[in-house]
Design an enzyme around this catalytic site. Structure first.
Site, PDB file in Angstrom:
ATOM      1  N   HIS A  59       0.826  -1.211   0.000  1.00 33.16           N
ATOM      2  CA  HIS A  59       0.000   0.000   0.000  1.00 33.16           C
ATOM      3  C   HIS A  59       0.860   1.260   0.000  1.00 33.16           C
ATOM      4  O   HIS A  59       0.992   1.942   1.014  1.00 33.16           O
ATOM      5  CB  HIS A  59      -0.944  -0.012   1.209  1.00 33.16           C
ATOM      6  CG  HIS A  59      -2.085  -0.958   1.025  1.00 33.16           C
ATOM      7  ND1 HIS A  59      -2.772  -1.532   2.063  1.00 33.16           N
ATOM      8  CD2 HIS A  59      -2.666  -1.436  -0.101  1.00 33.16           C
ATOM      9  CE1 HIS A  59      -3.723  -2.312   1.592  1.00 33.16           C
ATOM     10  NE2 HIS A  59      -3.670  -2.276   0.278  1.00 33.16           N
ATOM     11  N   HIS A  92      -0.719  -8.561   0.994  1.00 30.55           N
ATOM     12  CA  HIS A  92      -1.762  -8.624   2.034  1.00 30.55           C
ATOM     13  C   HIS A  92      -2.488  -9.949   2.077  1.00 30.55           C
ATOM     14  O   HIS A  92      -3.320 -10.175   2.938  1.00 30.55           O
ATOM     15  CB  HIS A  92      -2.781  -7.508   1.806  1.00 30.55           C
ATOM     16  CG  HIS A  92      -2.137  -6.220   1.472  1.00 30.55           C
ATOM     17  ND1 HIS A  92      -2.041  -5.744   0.198  1.00 30.55           N
ATOM     18  CD2 HIS A  92      -1.494  -5.343   2.262  1.00 30.55           C
ATOM     19  CE1 HIS A  92      -1.376  -4.609   0.212  1.00 30.55           C
ATOM     20  NE2 HIS A  92      -1.032  -4.343   1.443  1.00 30.55           N
ATOM     21  N   GLU A 126      -6.242  -7.254   3.751  1.00 33.41           N
ATOM     22  CA  GLU A 126      -5.712  -8.387   4.522  1.00 33.41           C
ATOM     23  C   GLU A 126      -6.854  -9.109   5.239  1.00 33.41           C
ATOM     24  O   GLU A 126      -6.912 -10.342   5.261  1.00 33.41           O
ATOM     25  CB  GLU A 126      -4.674  -7.891   5.540  1.00 33.41           C
ATOM     26  CG  GLU A 126      -4.076  -9.025   6.343  1.00 33.41           C
ATOM     27  CD  GLU A 126      -3.198  -8.549   7.491  1.00 33.41           C
ATOM     28  OE1 GLU A 126      -2.496  -7.530   7.328  1.00 33.41           O
ATOM     29  OE2 GLU A 126      -3.224  -9.202   8.548  1.00 33.41           O
ATOM     30  N   THR A 130      -2.482  -8.016  11.022  1.00 35.52           N
ATOM     31  CA  THR A 130      -1.082  -7.851  11.442  1.00 35.52           C
ATOM     32  C   THR A 130      -0.673  -6.403  11.703  1.00 35.52           C
ATOM     33  O   THR A 130       0.372  -6.155  12.290  1.00 35.52           O
ATOM     34  CB  THR A 130      -0.135  -8.392  10.346  1.00 35.52           C
ATOM     35  OG1 THR A 130      -0.442  -7.712   9.132  1.00 35.52           O
ATOM     36  CG2 THR A 130      -0.270  -9.881  10.174  1.00 35.52           C
ATOM     37  N   CYS A 152       2.432  -7.864  13.720  1.00 38.17           N
ATOM     38  CA  CYS A 152       3.785  -8.287  13.334  1.00 38.17           C
ATOM     39  C   CYS A 152       4.850  -7.427  13.998  1.00 38.17           C
ATOM     40  O   CYS A 152       4.576  -6.328  14.493  1.00 38.17           O
ATOM     41  CB  CYS A 152       3.914  -8.269  11.822  1.00 38.17           C
ATOM     42  SG  CYS A 152       4.146  -6.616  11.176  1.00 38.17           S
ATOM     43  N   SER A 170      -2.599   2.656   3.705  1.00 37.95           N
ATOM     44  CA  SER A 170      -1.643   1.808   4.424  1.00 37.95           C
ATOM     45  C   SER A 170      -2.047   1.754   5.891  1.00 37.95           C
ATOM     46  O   SER A 170      -1.933   2.741   6.615  1.00 37.95           O
ATOM     47  CB  SER A 170      -0.237   2.387   4.276  1.00 37.95           C
ATOM     48  OG  SER A 170       0.595   1.897   5.314  1.00 37.95           O
ATOM     49  N   SER A 171      -2.510   0.590   6.308  1.00 40.42           N
ATOM     50  CA  SER A 171      -3.035   0.459   7.673  1.00 40.42           C
ATOM     51  C   SER A 171      -1.983   0.814   8.713  1.00 40.42           C
ATOM     52  O   SER A 171      -2.236   1.583   9.635  1.00 40.42           O
ATOM     53  CB  SER A 171      -3.526  -0.977   7.876  1.00 40.42           C
ATOM     54  OG  SER A 171      -3.851  -1.189   9.209  1.00 40.42           O
ATOM     55  N   ASN A 172      -0.776   0.277   8.556  1.00 43.87           N
ATOM     56  CA  ASN A 172       0.195   0.518   9.625  1.00 43.87           C
ATOM     57  C   ASN A 172       0.650   1.985   9.649  1.00 43.87           C
ATOM     58  O   ASN A 172       0.991   2.512  10.695  1.00 43.87           O
ATOM     59  CB  ASN A 172       1.361  -0.471   9.571  1.00 43.87           C
ATOM     60  CG  ASN A 172       2.297  -0.203   8.442  1.00 43.87           C
ATOM     61  OD1 ASN A 172       3.138   0.673   8.547  1.00 43.87           O
ATOM     62  ND2 ASN A 172       2.149  -0.933   7.342  1.00 43.87           N
ATOM     63  N   SER A 201       5.323   0.258   4.433  1.00 39.81           N
ATOM     64  CA  SER A 201       5.286   0.173   2.966  1.00 39.81           C
ATOM     65  C   SER A 201       5.871   1.422   2.305  1.00 39.81           C
ATOM     66  O   SER A 201       5.834   1.541   1.078  1.00 39.81           O
ATOM     67  CB  SER A 201       3.844  -0.044   2.503  1.00 39.81           C
ATOM     68  OG  SER A 201       2.982   0.875   3.142  1.00 39.81           O
TER      69      SER A 201
HETATM   70 FE1  SF4 Z   1       4.453  -8.571   6.794  1.00 38.09          FE
HETATM   71 FE2  SF4 Z   1       5.324  -6.073   6.754  1.00 38.09          FE
HETATM   72 FE3  SF4 Z   1       2.691  -6.554   6.771  1.00 38.09          FE
HETATM   73 FE4  SF4 Z   1       4.200  -6.978   8.925  1.00 38.09          FE
HETATM   74  S1  SF4 Z   1       3.782  -5.009   7.954  1.00 38.09           S
HETATM   75  S2  SF4 Z   1       2.665  -8.363   8.077  1.00 38.09           S
HETATM   76  S3  SF4 Z   1       6.121  -7.742   8.022  1.00 38.09           S
HETATM   77  S4  SF4 Z   1       4.133  -7.084   5.146  1.00 38.09           S
END
Ligand code: SF4
Length: 488
Positions: free
Chosen positions: A223, A256, A308, A346, A376, A404-406, A448
């Protein structure tokens, strides 16, 4: 004076004075011009001629390079200034501005255009000799083009148009001067690419090398719009669904993960599939299969619309219940409350996910947890590092895409730590108003987002004054995932 605005001509100064508190300094015409100061952040503004045929009179060119003859300097300020001018409603091109000691016409004009320059003036690169290019921004408003050169009917009208554009740019330039100040950058470590993203990008790159373009990729491989655009340029074709891929072609499944039904569809279309699902996402799919095969209902803590989660839920749509919020956890109903387990997306906020899992545990004492945490290592490391940085920052900038979720979670984590935080695709998204009164900026990037974008962002902020950059964190990541055999 902590910053200065230079205009080579008096008429340019007159155009800019309206809408500005600081009086622009007339630095003088041609190669003999001289800056007022040589030790402060500087903006050069004035008029110019277009070399690129797509650039029209009254449009702006912001320099990312200045050139005179064989001497060339890069200006990292360009995305930041161009972004702010575009938000003010102006048409802005970013490119090389060439400076010459005479007005160019005819063949010489064509030759400079063929050299890749966007516009030509008679001062900027000469003035830059006295200045630090890291703290220099240049914007020029176009008067003439190859079709309508200077000594041509209509020059007066086009000149007035160009000066009007400069006048419209004046408030932005004032804001730029106001934003100039020395600052501290706290760069949270780790940040940017995780092992799953590096692997997914490498898979597409290798597939392109081995099979040649086009290589089809279902959904965004990761993403991030910059990553996707770069792979597109190299021949990757991004599709929403596999029915857009010609039968028998090579198709990469994004990091994902996908529902099993997508793999069935790939088989039906006889596609040569390369699976870039992150192994840590694949692990969550495996847990869902293990739990549901044992007859249990699985709570999937995550955002229902995220790819995901859609893929993970697809493992057993009738037995997986998505739990997005604490409220969901309080009200969710299952056929047998003694046969329940949970898994997680994750890339959630570690704290929020813990609260939701805690609520589920309270309601369902027999709740089974996954063998290992699903959030993760990359997500939790980035959140942990940024939480510490945010507490000491006036402003936090997180580089990442809105889907991008994270990256979005990093913004939330910063806000929860009390900082003002914004998500930016790159330096062009930074608003100068955010910088008012700000002395310490925390910087991170989602898993990402390429680290180069963070470097560019910091270089762009340097144009506004000296930066002291400190790295904060400490966790060293040395996770690597093996590549699928199809691309080894
Ligand atoms: Fe995998 Fe990166 Fe997604 Fe974590 S953030 S699950 S390491 S792709």
């Amino acid at each position: 004076m902590s910053a200065q605005l230079l205009t080579p001509l008096r008429i340019e100064r007159l155009a800019l004075e309206h809408g500005m508190r600081d009086t622009p300094y007339v630095s003088g015409r041609g190669p003999e011009g001289h800056p007022r100061r040589t030790d402060v952040p500087t903006v050069i503004a004035g008029v110019a001629g277009a070399l690129d045929p797509d650039v029209r009179p009254g449009e702006l060119v912001v320099a990312d390079r200045l050139r005179t003859g064989s001497v060339e300097v890069a200006l990292p300020s360009a995305p930041l200034l161009a972004g702010e001018l575009r938000r003010a409603g102006l048409t802005v091109h970013v490119g090389t501005i060439e400076s010459t000691d005479h007005v160019v016409t005819g063949e010489e004009r064509q030759s400079l255009a063929a050299h890749g320059s966007t516009a030509v003036d008679t001062e900027s690169a000469y003035l830059a000799r006295y200045l630090d290019p890291r703290q220099l921004a240049v914007v020029r408003s176009i008067v003439d083009t190859a079709d309508d050169p200077l000594l041509h009917p209509g020059t007066l009208r086009r000149g007035i148009t160009a000066l009007r554009t400069l006048r419209r740019a004046a408030p932005v330039l004032q804001e730029w001067l106001d934003a100039c100040a020395p600052r501290t950058i706290l760069r949270a470590e780790p940040q940017s690419f995780c092992a799953g993203v590096e692997r997914a990008i490498e898979i597409v790159e290798r597939a392109l090398e081995q099979h040649g373009p086009p290589v089809y990729v279902r959904r965004q491989i990761v993403h991030n719009t910059h990553v996707v655009a770069e792979l597109e340029q190299r021949g990757a074709v991004f599709v929403q669904e596999l029915d857009e891929v010609p039968e028998g072609a090579t198709a990469v499944l994004a990091a994902h993960g996908v529902a099993p039904s997508v793999r069935v569809q790939a088989d039906e279309r006889r596609l040569h599939v390369i699976d870039a699902t992150c192994p840590l996402v694949a692990k969550v799919h495996q847990e869902v299969r293990r739990f549901t095969t044992a007859g249990r209902t699985v709570f999937l803590i995550g955002h229902a619309a995220h790819e995901e989660v859609v893929g993970t839920r697809g493992e057993a749509p009738d037995e997986v219940v998505v739990v997005e919020t604490v409220e969901d956890a309080r009200t969710v109903k299952v056929p047998d409350p003694t046969q329940v387990s949970y898994v997680m997306q994750t890339t959630l906020s570690v704290e929020e996910a813990d609260v939701i899992a805690g609520e589920l545990r309270t309601r369902f004492p027999a709740l089974q947890a996954p063998r290992r945490d699903d959030i993760c290592y990359a997500t939790s490391n980035r959140q942990h590092a940024l939480r510490d940085v945010a507490a000491d920052s006036d402003l936090v900038l997180v580089v990442g895409s809105a889907n991008s979720s994270n990256s979005v979670r990093l913004v939330e984590v910063s806000r929860a730590a009390g900082a003002v935080a914004h998500l930016v695709e790159d330096a062009s998204d930074i608003r100068l108003e955010w910088l008012r009164g700000v002395r310490t900026i925390g910087v991170s990037a989602g898993a990402s987002a390429p680290a180069a974008l963070v470097d560019q962002l910091i270089a762009a902020l340097t144009a506004l004054g000296d930066l002291e950059v400190t790295r904060r964190g400490g966790v060293t990541e040395n996770v690597h995932f093996t590549l699928p055999r199809e691309v080894v």
